[in-house]
Design an enzyme around this catalytic site. Structure first.
Site, short mmCIF file in Angstrom:
data_model
loop_
_atom_site.label_atom_id
_atom_site.label_comp_id
_atom_site.label_asym_id
_atom_site.label_seq_id
_atom_site.Cartn_x
_atom_site.Cartn_y
_atom_site.Cartn_z
CG HIS A 10 -1.76 -1.09 1.48
ND1 HIS A 10 -3.08 -1.05 1.11
CD2 HIS A 10 -1.54 -2.31 2.02
CE1 HIS A 10 -3.64 -2.21 1.43
NE2 HIS A 10 -2.72 -2.99 1.98
CE1 TYR A 39 -2.28 0.22 4.75
CE2 TYR A 39 -1.56 2.12 6.02
CZ TYR A 39 -2.25 1.58 4.95
OH TYR A 39 -2.90 2.42 4.09
CG HIS A 115 -5.16 -1.58 -1.54
ND1 HIS A 115 -5.53 -0.37 -1.01
CD2 HIS A 115 -6.21 -2.40 -1.34
CE1 HIS A 115 -6.75 -0.48 -0.51
NE2 HIS A 115 -7.19 -1.70 -0.71
CB CYS A 123 -3.49 2.21 -3.09
SG CYS A 123 -2.60 1.60 -1.66
#
Length: 142
Positions: A10, A39, A115, A123
């Protein structure tokens, strides 16, 4: 222990050169209703790798893929005008590759994906699947 099959890359969707801390990301995620940062790792502009959520806990970073993945974000991902861009610094590139290699050693057979492979987003603002395909091949069981 969780069964990890994907490492999902990401970006923080913050402007080039704007440093963002794990604490700040944690605050954003809590405002969205998460109980902590989504994350597992964050790579700062200077290449420092910071821990986020513990790996033993499913992430909150990619709908439908959290249970079997590790979420890694680099700080950046957009230009100052908001346009998606690969803003990784040389230090981030180096640290991200080293972190992914380490995770692939711990979770052999896993894939590295962006992502954007799972959501209608830019992303992480580069094609992580293509960029890290060779790295993944080195850690797949034959």
């Amino acid at each position: 222990m969780r069964n990890i099959t994907e490492i999902i890359v990401h970006c923080t969707a913050t402007p080039r050169s704007r440093n963002v801390s794990v604490a700040e990301i944690d605050s954003w995620h809590r405002q969205r209703g998460f109980n902590q940062i989504g994350y597992h790792y964050v790579v700062a502009l200077d290449g420092t790798v910071h821990r986020g959520r513990d790996e033993s806990i499913a992430g909150a970073h990619c709908l439908g893929h959290n249970a079997g993945s590790i979420g890694v974000a680099y700080v950046g991902g957009i230009e100052t005008d908001g346009t998606p861009a690969d803003t990784r610094t040389p230090q981030q590139r180096e640290s991200l590759t080293a972190l992914l290699a380490s995770l692939l050693r711990r979770y052999p057979g896993s894939s590295v994906r962006g992502h954007r492979d799972f959501a209608a987003k830019a992303c992480p603002s580069f094609d992580a699947t293509a960029e890290y395909a060779r790295l993944c091949k080195g850690y797949h069981a034959t």
